[in-house]
Structure formats: structure tokens, C-alpha cells
Design an enzyme around this catalytic site. Sequence first.
Site, PDB file in Angstrom:
ATOM      1  N   HIS A 380     -36.954 -36.882   8.098  1.00 10.10           N
ATOM      2  CA  HIS A 380     -36.403 -35.606   8.589  1.00 10.10           C
ATOM      3  C   HIS A 380     -36.477 -34.482   7.567  1.00 10.10           C
ATOM      4  CE1 HIS A 380     -34.435 -37.370  12.225  1.00 10.10           C
ATOM      5  NE2 HIS A 380     -34.411 -38.453  11.464  1.00 10.10           N
ATOM      6  N   LYS A 571     -26.217 -22.905  12.838  1.00  8.87           N
ATOM      7  CA  LYS A 571     -26.797 -24.088  12.203  1.00  8.87           C
ATOM      8  C   LYS A 571     -26.160 -24.220  10.830  1.00  8.87           C
ATOM      9  CE  LYS A 571     -30.899 -22.051  12.769  1.00  8.87           C
ATOM     10  NZ  LYS A 571     -31.650 -23.096  13.441  1.00  8.87           N
ATOM     11  N   ARG A 572     -26.444 -25.345  10.120  1.00  9.57           N
ATOM     12  CA  ARG A 572     -25.942 -25.458   8.756  1.00  9.57           C
ATOM     13  C   ARG A 572     -26.388 -24.230   7.940  1.00  9.57           C
ATOM     14  NH1 ARG A 572     -23.327 -30.312   7.080  1.00  9.57           N
ATOM     15  NH2 ARG A 572     -23.498 -29.439   4.994  1.00  9.57           N
ATOM     16  N   LYS A 577     -32.878 -21.825   5.696  1.00  8.79           N
ATOM     17  CA  LYS A 577     -32.671 -21.419   7.090  1.00  8.79           C
ATOM     18  C   LYS A 577     -32.514 -19.898   7.200  1.00  8.79           C
ATOM     19  CE  LYS A 577     -30.527 -25.868   8.356  1.00  8.79           C
ATOM     20  NZ  LYS A 577     -31.381 -26.469   9.418  1.00  8.79           N
ATOM     21  N   THR A 679     -33.419 -28.283  16.273  1.00 12.41           N
ATOM     22  CA  THR A 679     -33.112 -28.709  17.643  1.00 12.41           C
ATOM     23  C   THR A 679     -32.267 -27.664  18.355  1.00 12.41           C
ATOM     24  OG1 THR A 679     -31.422 -30.108  16.607  1.00 12.41           O
ATOM     25  CG2 THR A 679     -33.362 -31.224  17.495  1.00 12.41           C
ATOM     26  N   LYS A 683     -32.197 -25.971  22.378  1.00 12.42           N
ATOM     27  CA  LYS A 683     -31.004 -25.766  23.209  1.00 12.42           C
ATOM     28  C   LYS A 683     -30.965 -24.325  23.734  1.00 12.42           C
ATOM     29  CE  LYS A 683     -28.889 -29.275  20.413  1.00 12.42           C
ATOM     30  NZ  LYS A 683     -28.226 -29.544  19.133  1.00 12.42           N
TER      31      LYS A 683
HETATM   32  C1  26Q Z   1     -28.245 -37.872   1.814  1.00 12.76           C
HETATM   33  C2  26Q Z   1     -27.774 -38.522   0.690  1.00 12.76           C
HETATM   34  C3  26Q Z   1     -26.442 -38.433   0.339  1.00 12.76           C
HETATM   35  C4  26Q Z   1     -25.573 -37.719   1.141  1.00 12.76           C
HETATM   36  C5  26Q Z   1     -26.048 -37.072   2.278  1.00 12.76           C
HETATM   37  C6  26Q Z   1     -27.376 -37.158   2.606  1.00 12.76           C
HETATM   38  C7  26Q Z   1     -27.873 -36.468   3.816  1.00 12.76           C
HETATM   39  C8  26Q Z   1     -27.092 -36.354   4.957  1.00 12.76           C
HETATM   40  C9  26Q Z   1     -27.548 -35.692   6.065  1.00 12.76           C
HETATM   41  C10 26Q Z   1     -29.141 -35.907   3.842  1.00 12.76           C
HETATM   42  C11 26Q Z   1     -29.595 -35.254   4.973  1.00 12.76           C
HETATM   43  C12 26Q Z   1     -28.796 -35.135   6.102  1.00 12.76           C
HETATM   44  C13 26Q Z   1     -29.208 -34.422   7.332  1.00 12.76           C
HETATM   45  C14 26Q Z   1     -30.380 -33.893   7.520  1.00 12.76           C
HETATM   46  C15 26Q Z   1     -30.712 -33.186   8.761  1.00 12.76           C
HETATM   47  O1  26Q Z   1     -29.877 -32.958   9.618  1.00 12.76           O
HETATM   48  N1  26Q Z   1     -31.977 -32.806   8.939  1.00 12.76           N
HETATM   49  C16 26Q Z   1     -32.405 -32.138  10.141  1.00 12.76           C
HETATM   50  O2  26Q Z   1     -32.815 -33.122  11.076  1.00 12.76           O
HETATM   51  C17 26Q Z   1     -33.092 -32.549  12.339  1.00 12.76           C
HETATM   52  C18 26Q Z   1     -33.401 -33.685  13.300  1.00 12.76           C
HETATM   53  O3  26Q Z   1     -34.649 -34.227  13.043  1.00 12.76           O
HETATM   54  C19 26Q Z   1     -34.227 -31.563  12.237  1.00 12.76           C
HETATM   55  O4  26Q Z   1     -34.390 -30.942  13.492  1.00 12.76           O
HETATM   56  C20 26Q Z   1     -33.939 -30.502  11.173  1.00 12.76           C
HETATM   57  O5  26Q Z   1     -35.071 -29.700  10.992  1.00 12.76           O
HETATM   58  C21 26Q Z   1     -33.557 -31.184   9.867  1.00 12.76           C
HETATM   59  O6  26Q Z   1     -33.146 -30.210   8.920  1.00 12.76           O
END
Ligand code: 26Q
Length: 836
Positions: A380, A571-572, A577, A679, A683
Amino acid sequence: MSNEQRATEAHYPHQPAPDDMMREYGCGPIKFTGSDDALYERHLLFDNVVAPADIGCREQYEAIARAVRDILSQRWLQTEETYGRVNPKRIYYLSMEFLIGRSLSNNIVNLLLEPLAKKFLHEHKVDELAMLAEEPDAGLGNGGLGRLAACFLDSMATMQLPGMGYGLRYEYGIFRQTIVNGWQSEQPDNWLRRPDPWEIERPEEAVTVRFGCSFEVRAGSLHIVEGVPSNLIGIPCDRPVVGYGGKTINTLRLWASAAPDTFDFQAFSAGEFVSALAERLTAETVTRVLYPDDSTSMGQGLRFVQEYFLVACSLADLVRRFRQGNSDWKDLPDKVAIQLNDTHPSLSVAELMRILLDEAGLGWDEAWDITRRSLAYTNHTLLPEALERWPLRWFELMMPRHLEIILEIDRRLGDEVRARWPGDNDRLRRISIVEQGQQPLVRMAHLAIVGSHSTNGVAAIHSRLLRESTVKDLADLFPERFNNKTNGITPRRWLLLANPGLASCITDAIGDRWITDMAELERLKPLAGDRGFVAAVRLAKREAKLRFAHWLKSSSGIVVDTSTIFDSQVKRIHEYKRQLLNGLRIVALYHRLKENPNMDMPPRTFFFSGKAAPAYHVAKLIIKFLNNLAATIDGDPAMRGRLRVVFLPEYCVSLAERLIPASDVSNQISTAGYEASGTSNMKFMMNGALTIGTRDGATIEMAEAAGEENFFLFGLTAEQVAASRGWYNPGWHYDNEPETRAVLDLILSGQFCRYEPEVVDALRNVLLVGGDTYRHLADLTSYMDADLRLQSLYGDQVAWTGKAILNIASSGRFSSDRTITDYANDIWGAKPCPLA
Ligand code: 26Q
């Protein structure tokens, strides 16, 4: 008696055996019957011990949710029973995050109970909005990745695929956000404070997880006690996943950590009552809180323990289920597909190898073949710094056997590379699983790619960049493993439930088959020029805006003007972004109106919502700037009725469900090459907003599907961004573009940050001094051009709505049903397993 019956009975100690209910709700399509009032009242009496006359919204919510759960529980059991009997290939979706949101209204819609529920609420004088608001959002995720997992579960259940989600039962989900003097402040999300009707705890299916060390929590951080092996218990907490139509009800199994029951009697008898119990506290700490997605989390030992805990519990559980119906380990890849949602559960490679080698007693080659054919990995992110790498030392201390296995995998990988590229030591170094250095690290993405049969990205451009740059060496070695699966979203939650007005307008035009077959939406294309349909879609948008405005006013007191363009970015909060670029656009519009008060410009309301990782200072600065901008514009009489900025705190699934249907414009403006897919873009499209955006992630495919003429695309391409790396200079834009200079001068003059010079300095640093990593200034002028095109189209409401209809009609490809069909066919080799 089954567990479910036992659980059901526990709620009705004085009721007859549940045979009656079985007859009512057991088979065939679910019907609401005359006895549902009785169900509701029984729950009020027996669970809450209150009389229907004296109850509040919370009791109403609990009783209604429990009544709905009663209705689905027989189907839920039958689903598992069918899978046990038919023994189909099962899909296991392993994810550290499931961003579920609320369940009651979603389950009512998917069970087709809506008309009856409405009647029931009316007859019982239940305030529907207030009652639904009693359910906390299950915020067990950071953003897109977690929400994707939840959409996939909905699609698998709807398509009757034998799929199950495995995750963690965090006591605290994503932190709650408030805004204090413009700055984000975080509060704990205690979402399980009240009883959760959707959760079924199954202690009889608990599993044990072994560690090579013990742990202590001191001052909030985890400490390893070397050489003293310890155990943790994983307790399954199941949640129903209702497929549309209520036929299949799959399971989301979340693991809660606990201390083993073996009490330390020695400590107890020595009078150490409190410290013996405190040990239990340590064990339960493991699933206490969801980690935010930020760089500081990467170094946290507890996160690593969480990841192993998820993997060990889930694999033990699915292997046990496999063994119940199958005798030969060789059949595992034909009966089990395990999808790894990012690298977070990629310890699965080592854990499955350990099970096959040490528990099943297989040889290496056979174990390796089975492991690889059972596992598949989804990536991702492209950012190299966001790829997980964990200290090898932790493996040594916590799971020495897994380390041994990983080193053997790495050794064999090295042999393969040397055989193919003799003497290419650079390549060998780049490709290996263990990254050498002062502190050796294990590259989790390499482990996942090497130990699985499929690696996919989440949009076409992302999958290509993954192959061509992020993990190029591995793609050269195993080209056949790489593929793309463009993300999708469930139309049940994001259209049918969130936007009832538009949904019924679509159904009136083409029937309701679209709900489970989104390709049907194509049939709306010819209606883009149909006056009646255009009017109906406009009306639906107006209704959604009014609904949102009404909710906003009653929940927060904020009043917005629904006759303005609703222009949203939710979004975040992240530099890539580029919420800051949106802020620059608004400053430019503000500046134009200041310079030329009589200018003809459609009135706008700009909405922002999103959370910044608690340790991500620049992201928090962006929130502060946007709030300052909002306050300055609010305080300026010349802006009244023309521009408005609203930062909505506490972005969550429920807020998205309200704001997205009400939006006219969707901002998808990441620096090209950085957003894996996105995503929320889908929506908005499905809800008839027009997109202003860059050629990034899935937005590229959306524009392709709808036709670029129905999009407002702008900005550098991913190739141009990459090519500018050597020579990009934000100062050039300041020097040569008058509007860019005016915007920056306004910001740097402190216009929006009076008495806060540190905020101004930090912004100067991000945009100019620090080199503007994310190319805000490079894209500002083309963003403004696209915005002008958008403004002028909005003036022609018929043309605007025509484009919105073409967008809706082209959004079928972005249903998660399509995505899941592709995973099932190309990666999992899994087929639907309908109930008899
Ligand atoms: C990793 C290590 C330690 C702590 C947290 C994490 C961690 C947690 C969540 C790393 C990444 C995430 C989330 C990532 C995320 O949401 N990515 C998004 O995924 C979507 C679904 O595929 C995409 O549409 C987005 O583009 C992407 O940013």
C-alpha cells in the site's frame, strides 16, 4: 448445543428454548415478523432490566441492535456450518486494521430490514438519529488501508465468498481529535466503554502464543526480559459480516490478548497479590491501543509484538480449522488463501514455515512450496521510508526459531541471486531480506514478496512504480508474481446507506440490480442529457446538502450555506496529500476577492477533515494553518457569503458518510507518484461530486473511465515530479508567478497567523527554505486554472449535473465487488459457497 445457541440463551434466561426463533429466523430469506416488538421488549427487560416506557436512546440502541443480532444469528451459524460441510477454499484476510464504523444501520440495510425498521421506529417513537448516534464508530484503523479491509469484508459476504477477517481487538481505536486554539489535540477513544452488541467472545477457542522472552511495561514502554520464555493467550471476539440480502454472514475475528490462566501461585503465597495480578495487566497491554501511522511507531517494540500476536493467533486458528476437514498438509494451498494487508502481518511467512516444519514435521522444500502457495501480499505504499524494517535483535530475543527460518530463507534467496547474476554483489545486498548495518534490520516487504506467490499494488500506476522502482530487484527476479488490483469501495455503505436520495433516484431510473452489480450503472450514461433525470439528481444533491447542514448545525452549532459550492478534502493529513496546496488555493481566491471585491465568483464552502499522526509536526502545523485561515476569513466581513473554510474535527467513517454525499467537489491533489490509490476519491465519484485532482493513484483510472473531459485534472505527472528531483527550486515560482508570490507574501506577512510567528516560520520552511519536497508551488498555477474551469462549469447547473451523472455511471469499476472478483479469480482461486 452450539456456542451461538448458548450465547443466545444466556440473554433469555426465562425464555423457552430458541426453537421458536429458529423457525422464525432460521432458514430462507430473513423475514421480519410480528414478534419483533417482542424481541425488542425482551431485550429491554432481560438485558437492561428497564421498562420500555422509561428508556433512553442508549437502551433503545442496545435492544434494537440485539434484536437485529437475534435475527441474523441463525444465518451466521448456518454460514459456518455450510463451510464446514462443503469444505470450500477459504479466504483469510489478515489485517492490523479494520475501520468498520457503525454496524446497526449497515446491518439493517444489508438484511433488507429497512422498511420494517422504519415502521418499527415510528411506532415506538424512537428518535432514529439520536438512537443511531449511540453506537460508537469502531475506529480500528488509521485510514484507507483499514477502511479497504472493511469494504472487502462486505463484498466477500455479499458475493457469498467464504472469507474471514482476522485482526486485533484494540481497546482504544484511532485517537479522537479535538481542535484547541487551532491545534490538534488527541484523546483516547474508549469505544468499548459500554457493552457491544455486535461482539461475541469465544473463550473456548482461545489460542496460546509463545515468546522466547518476557515483557514488562515501564513508563508506558515495553521492556524485554531476556531468556525467560512467556506465553500470551489470544481470545477470539467475533463480529458478524452481513452480506447484502442477508444470505451469507461471514465473520470478522478480532483477537484480544490476555494472560494465561495459570496463576503464579508462588508470587501469590509470598503476599505479592498485586504484582501477580499486575502481570496480567502486562499481557492485556498488547491489544490495548491501535498504533497511529507514523514514523515514530516504526521503532516501537509493542507494535512488533502486536504484529506477531495477530499472525500467531490467526494462523493457529485457521490451521486448526483446516485440520478439522482435511488430513493432508499438501492440500493447504488448495483450501486456504491468506492475504496479507501490507507487511504488517508478514511474519506469517516465518510462522507458517515454523508450523509446517516443526508441528507438521514436513521437509523444507515441501513446507516452502505450501507456504508460498498459501500466502499473497498487498503493498500500500511506495515511500521507501514507510516500508517496515524491524531490528534483527528483536527476532533473536522474542522468536529465535523464526529468525533461524528467516535466515535460511535469506540464504536460499542469496543462492538464487548469485546463480542468476554471478558477481553482482550490489544486487545481492539490495535484494536480501536482512539489511546489514550497525543494527541489522529485517526488511518485511522482502520477506513478504519472497515468501508468497503474489504481490499486488492497489492502482495501475502504483503497481507499475512498485515494479519499476520500489522493489525493482525483486520484480526482476520474480516477474510473474507481480500484479495490480485497483482498490474499490462497497456501494452498500457508500451509496445505498450514505445517500438514500441518490440511491433511490438511480433505482427509479434503472432498477435496483446495481446494488450488487455496479456495471449496471453504465445504463445511466444515456440519461446524462435527460432533463428529468438531471433534475432528480440535482434534487438528490440538494437534499444531501440540507441533511448534512442540518446535522452539522444540530451536532456542532456550525451553520453552513447550502447554496454555496461544497468543496471537500477529507483524508489523513499528510504533506504528500497536500492539504496545504488546497490552503494556498483558498488564499489565492481570498486575495482575488480582496483585490477585486466586485469579481464574479460563485460562493464556496471549503471543508477539511482529517487526523494528523500525533508525532507528525508538519501535519499538525497544516491543521493549525487551515484553522487560522478559516478564522481570518470568518472574521472578514468582505468574505461573508463568498468564501468560508470549515475544518471539521474528528474525521471518522460516520462523518465521511454524511459529508461525501453532500459534496459538489472532491479534491484529490496528492503529489503525483505518492498516493498508492486513494479510496475517498471513489466515494466522492460514486456520490456525484466532480473531481479536481492530479494524475495519481486510482484517480487516473477514474478519469479514464469517466472521460478526462469530465474531470478537472491538473499538475505535474509522476514522471515530471521524478525528473524535477535534481533541479526543482520553489523560489523560481515565487519570483516568476505573480499570484504565487502574492499568496506567499500574504501568508508570510502573518495575515493568517497574527502573534504566531513560529507558525509562519514553519510554513516558510516547508514551502521555500526546505525545498518544497511535495511540489506545492510547482502545481499551484495549474490548480488555479483547473479551479477556474470548475467555477465556470458550476454556473451551468445542467452541464455540471450531466458530468456528475457520467461520473456516477462510470464508477461501477470502483466497486469493491469488482476488486474482490479480481482477487478471487487471479490470486485466491476461490469460488462462492452459497448457503443451501
Ligand atoms: C506501520 C508500522 C508501525 C505503525 C503503523 C504502521 C502503519 C499503519 C497504517 C503504516 C501504514 C498504515 C496505513 C496506510 C494506508 O492507509 N495506506 C493507504 O492505503 C489505501 C488502501 O490501499 C490507499 O488507497 C492509500 O493510497 C494509501 O495511502
